[in-house]
Scaffold this motif. Structure first.
Motif, PDB file in Angstrom:
ATOM      1  N   GLU A  82      -0.162   3.799  -4.949  1.00 18.34           N
ATOM      2  CA  GLU A  82       0.433   3.952  -6.280  1.00 18.34           C
ATOM      3  C   GLU A  82       1.947   4.133  -6.178  1.00 18.34           C
ATOM      4  OE1 GLU A  82      -0.085   6.846 -10.223  1.00 18.34           O
ATOM      5  OE2 GLU A  82      -1.327   7.156  -8.444  1.00 18.34           O
ATOM      6  N   PHE A  83       2.384   4.758  -5.086  1.00 17.40           N
ATOM      7  CA  PHE A  83       3.814   5.011  -4.866  1.00 17.40           C
ATOM      8  C   PHE A  83       4.191   4.501  -3.472  1.00 17.40           C
ATOM      9  CE2 PHE A  83       2.125   8.382  -7.576  1.00 17.40           C
ATOM     10  CZ  PHE A  83       2.950   8.302  -8.683  1.00 17.40           C
ATOM     11  N   VAL A  84       5.169   3.608  -3.407  1.00 14.35           N
ATOM     12  CA  VAL A  84       5.620   3.047  -2.135  1.00 14.35           C
ATOM     13  C   VAL A  84       7.094   3.393  -1.950  1.00 14.35           C
ATOM     14  CG1 VAL A  84       5.976   0.954  -0.780  1.00 14.35           C
ATOM     15  CG2 VAL A  84       3.961   1.155  -2.260  1.00 14.35           C
ATOM     16  N   ALA A  85       7.399   4.003  -0.805  1.00 13.62           N
ATOM     17  CA  ALA A  85       8.783   4.384  -0.501  1.00 13.62           C
ATOM     18  C   ALA A  85       9.252   3.687   0.758  1.00 13.62           C
ATOM     19  CB  ALA A  85       8.887   5.898  -0.331  1.00 13.62           C
ATOM     20  N   LYS A  86      10.297   2.897   0.631  1.00 18.84           N
ATOM     21  CA  LYS A  86      10.974   2.341   1.801  1.00 18.84           C
ATOM     22  C   LYS A  86      11.925   3.417   2.335  1.00 18.84           C
ATOM     23  CE  LYS A  86      12.798  -1.160  -0.342  1.00 18.84           C
ATOM     24  NZ  LYS A  86      12.263  -0.896  -1.698  1.00 18.84           N
ATOM     25  N   ILE A  87      11.835   3.687   3.642  1.00 17.75           N
ATOM     26  CA  ILE A  87      12.678   4.710   4.264  1.00 17.75           C
ATOM     27  C   ILE A  87      13.465   4.058   5.392  1.00 17.75           C
ATOM     28  CG2 ILE A  87      12.760   6.938   5.425  1.00 17.75           C
ATOM     29  CD1 ILE A  87      10.105   7.634   4.145  1.00 17.75           C
ATOM     30  N   GLY A  88      14.783   4.060   5.274  1.00 12.07           N
ATOM     31  CA  GLY A  88      15.633   3.446   6.280  1.00 12.07           C
ATOM     32  C   GLY A  88      16.313   4.481   7.158  1.00 12.07           C
ATOM     33  N   HIS A  89      16.537   4.106   8.424  1.00 13.81           N
ATOM     34  CA  HIS A  89      17.302   4.979   9.324  1.00 13.81           C
ATOM     35  C   HIS A  89      17.923   4.129  10.423  1.00 13.81           C
ATOM     36  CE1 HIS A  89      14.525   5.203  12.857  1.00 13.81           C
ATOM     37  NE2 HIS A  89      13.620   4.882  11.956  1.00 13.81           N
TER      38      HIS A  89
ATOM     39  N   ALA B 219       4.389   9.527   7.821  1.00 14.69           N
ATOM     40  CA  ALA B 219       3.778   8.493   6.976  1.00 14.69           C
ATOM     41  C   ALA B 219       2.264   8.547   7.052  1.00 14.69           C
ATOM     42  CB  ALA B 219       4.282   7.112   7.397  1.00 14.69           C
ATOM     43  N   GLU B 220       1.735   8.748   8.256  1.00 13.54           N
ATOM     44  CA  GLU B 220       0.281   8.839   8.427  1.00 13.54           C
ATOM     45  C   GLU B 220      -0.287  10.062   7.705  1.00 13.54           C
ATOM     46  OE1 GLU B 220      -0.424   8.878  12.598  1.00 13.54           O
ATOM     47  OE2 GLU B 220       0.355   6.840  12.920  1.00 13.54           O
ATOM     48  N   LEU B 221       0.390  11.199   7.873  1.00 12.79           N
ATOM     49  CA  LEU B 221      -0.074  12.430   7.223  1.00 12.79           C
ATOM     50  C   LEU B 221      -0.060  12.305   5.705  1.00 12.79           C
ATOM     51  CD1 LEU B 221       1.708  15.157   9.407  1.00 12.79           C
ATOM     52  CD2 LEU B 221      -0.743  14.636   9.372  1.00 12.79           C
ATOM     53  N   VAL B 222       1.024  11.731   5.184  1.00  8.21           N
ATOM     54  CA  VAL B 222       1.162  11.601   3.733  1.00  8.21           C
ATOM     55  C   VAL B 222       0.113  10.650   3.177  1.00  8.21           C
ATOM     56  CG1 VAL B 222       2.677  10.730   1.906  1.00  8.21           C
ATOM     57  CG2 VAL B 222       3.601  12.241   3.668  1.00  8.21           C
ATOM     58  N   ALA B 223      -0.091   9.523   3.839  1.00  8.14           N
ATOM     59  CA  ALA B 223      -1.106   8.568   3.376  1.00  8.14           C
ATOM     60  C   ALA B 223      -2.493   9.206   3.381  1.00  8.14           C
ATOM     61  CB  ALA B 223      -1.093   7.328   4.260  1.00  8.14           C
ATOM     62  N   GLU B 224      -2.779   9.921   4.447  1.00  4.53           N
ATOM     63  CA  GLU B 224      -4.099  10.568   4.565  1.00  4.53           C
ATOM     64  C   GLU B 224      -4.295  11.640   3.505  1.00  4.53           C
ATOM     65  OE1 GLU B 224      -6.204  13.692   7.655  1.00  4.53           O
ATOM     66  OE2 GLU B 224      -4.794  12.211   8.473  1.00  4.53           O
ATOM     67  N   ARG B 225      -3.293  12.477   3.303  1.00  5.42           N
ATOM     68  CA  ARG B 225      -3.448  13.644   2.436  1.00  5.42           C
ATOM     69  C   ARG B 225      -3.296  13.319   0.954  1.00  5.42           C
ATOM     70  NH1 ARG B 225      -0.152  17.931   6.357  1.00  5.42           N
ATOM     71  NH2 ARG B 225      -1.675  17.806   8.071  1.00  5.42           N
ATOM     72  N   THR B 226      -2.765  12.141   0.652  1.00  3.07           N
ATOM     73  CA  THR B 226      -2.700  11.710  -0.760  1.00  3.07           C
ATOM     74  C   THR B 226      -3.779  10.668  -1.054  1.00  3.07           C
ATOM     75  OG1 THR B 226      -1.095   9.937  -0.311  1.00  3.07           O
ATOM     76  CG2 THR B 226      -0.211  12.134  -0.883  1.00  3.07           C
ATOM     77  N   GLY B 227      -4.690  10.473  -0.116  1.00  4.53           N
ATOM     78  CA  GLY B 227      -5.756   9.500  -0.316  1.00  4.53           C
ATOM     79  C   GLY B 227      -5.236   8.083  -0.463  1.00  4.53           C
ATOM     80  N   GLY B 228      -4.099   7.799   0.209  1.00  5.85           N
ATOM     81  CA  GLY B 228      -3.511   6.465   0.148  1.00  5.85           C
ATOM     82  C   GLY B 228      -2.646   6.212  -1.068  1.00  5.85           C
ATOM     83  N   ALA B 229      -2.443   7.235  -1.888  1.00  5.41           N
ATOM     84  CA  ALA B 229      -1.653   7.049  -3.114  1.00  5.41           C
ATOM     85  C   ALA B 229      -0.165   6.877  -2.817  1.00  5.41           C
ATOM     86  CB  ALA B 229      -1.859   8.232  -4.060  1.00  5.41           C
ATOM     87  N   VAL B 230       0.300   7.466  -1.685  1.00  9.58           N
ATOM     88  CA  VAL B 230       1.707   7.370  -1.313  1.00  9.58           C
ATOM     89  C   VAL B 230       1.816   6.648   0.022  1.00  9.58           C
ATOM     90  CG1 VAL B 230       3.842   8.619  -0.803  1.00  9.58           C
ATOM     91  CG2 VAL B 230       2.256   9.511  -2.527  1.00  9.58           C
ATOM     92  N   GLU B 231       2.621   5.603   0.054  1.00  3.85           N
ATOM     93  CA  GLU B 231       2.833   4.825   1.274  1.00  3.85           C
ATOM     94  C   GLU B 231       4.303   4.859   1.654  1.00  3.85           C
ATOM     95  OE1 GLU B 231       2.708   0.170   2.871  1.00  3.85           O
ATOM     96  OE2 GLU B 231       1.807   0.697   0.929  1.00  3.85           O
TER      97      GLU B 231
END
Length: 340
Positions: free
Chosen positions: A29-36, A52-64
């Motif tokens: 539902e929410f996709v964030a490009k992160i540059g460094h 990224a893995e933790l966030v995807a897992e803990r939001t049920g894939g809602a945040v990428e």
């Protein structure tokens, strides 16, 4: 034959539609490009992937999170401005590159700002000081959610660095920062601001005698080929600032924002360990190359801090004004507590 081909085509189309449906059903539902700026082998990128893995897992894939290393989305100034304008959702930026954007963050240029002990340093990073430093970005059109450690700087030179007095009269390359210039002035040395890309040649030709950088940078850039002496001073904290676009950040449900902040902070111990391993490996290569390596004692570090901190502090306050004075006051209170 036509019937067979038609049947195969229909099957292929049906399969493709099915795959699209499955893909759509699982789309974030929410996709964030992160540059460094670092490579995909370095600590910052490795742990961004873990976040990224933790966030995807803990939001049920809602945040990428989509991670773009090595300046794929531009140099740091371009990425910071992209986050500010909303053309990029987030960046993890070296604090040293943000001073022109937010003078308050230049407090992190001050030598021996953070205690040598990792836990004590993290207490300052995650406490009232870190919170106040992050808050200073609010008026700059970005959302700072946390600070990340990324190693510490050390001194190298072609001239001897056997003690504090040996710095007098030497020329050191620095980033374009009055705080760093005053740091060397306090030691009786002179500082010359040069672009990083010119540093190897400047050391090789004697334009400058020495420089300051983390060990893995010294190793990766092969400065040991054009430098004779290394002092393990660990004097300069290399901190990263995690910045999000405010509109994107506020579009996230509160529970997702909490999950993201917690994930970034949760991996910090592993980040420190990964960086330490990289530094240890770099030091072995540097020693094998024949550099003269000396480690400062705790007493020597205290003497260096006593010399450098006041001058760098004054230069910072001159640059950051009242905002800087307030931040220094919070920091010094936190530092005294951490030192107890």
């Amino acid at each position: 034959m036509k019937n067979i081909l038609g049947a195969l085509a229909s099957t292929a189309i049906a399969a493709a539609i099915g795959m699209m449906a499955v893909s759509g059903a699982g789309a974030a539902e929410f996709v964030a490009k992160i540059g460094h700026l670092e490579s995909d082998q370095q600590s910052r990128h490795v742990h961004l992937e873990k976040v990224a893995e933790l966030v995807a897992e803990r939001t049920g894939g809602a945040v990428e999170f989509q991670i773009y290393p090595q300046g794929q989305l531009g140099q740091q100034r371009e990425m910071t401005e992209g986050v500010q304008l909303g053309t990029l959702e987030a960046t993890v930026a070296p604090a040293a590159f943000l001073g022109g954007f937010n003078p308050a963050v230049s407090i992190l240029d001050i030598p021996y700002l953070l205690p040598a002990d990792d836990e004590a340093a993290q207490a300052i990073r995650s406490g009232a000081f870190g919170e106040a430093l992050c808050d200073s970005f609010d008026t700059r059109g970005v959302e700072c959610i946390t600070l990340w450690p990324n190693g510490r700087k050390n001194f190298t030179s072609n001239e001897p660095l056997a003690d504090l007095d040996d710095f007098a009269g030497q020329k050191f390359r620095v980033m374009d920062s009055n705080i760093l210039i005053e740091q060397f002035n306090a030691l009786g040395a002179s500082a010359i601001a040069l672009p990083f890309g010119e540093l190897y040649t400047a050391l090789q030709t004697g334009v400058v005698d020495g420089q300051e950088n983390p060990l893995d940078t010294i190793q990766r850039m092969k400065f040991y080929e054009v430098q004779e002496h290394l002092v393990l001073s660990n004097h300069g904290a290399m901190e990263d600032v995690v910045l999000f676009n405010p509109a994107f950040w506020q579009s996230l449900p509160e529970e997702h924002r909490t999950t993201i902040v917690e994930a970034f902070n949760e991996v910090i111990p592993d980040l420190i360990e990964h960086k330490a391993a990289a530094v240890d490996a770099a030091l072995e290569e540097i020693k094998a190359a024949g550099m003269n390596v000396r480690e400062l004692s705790d007493e020597e570090k205290a003497a260096f801090r006593e010399k450098m901190y006041p001058a760098a502090r004054a230069a910072y306050i001159e640059r950051a004004g009242e905002e800087g004075e307030q931040l220094i006051a919070i920091y010094e209170k936190e530092y005294e507590t951490a030192a107890e």
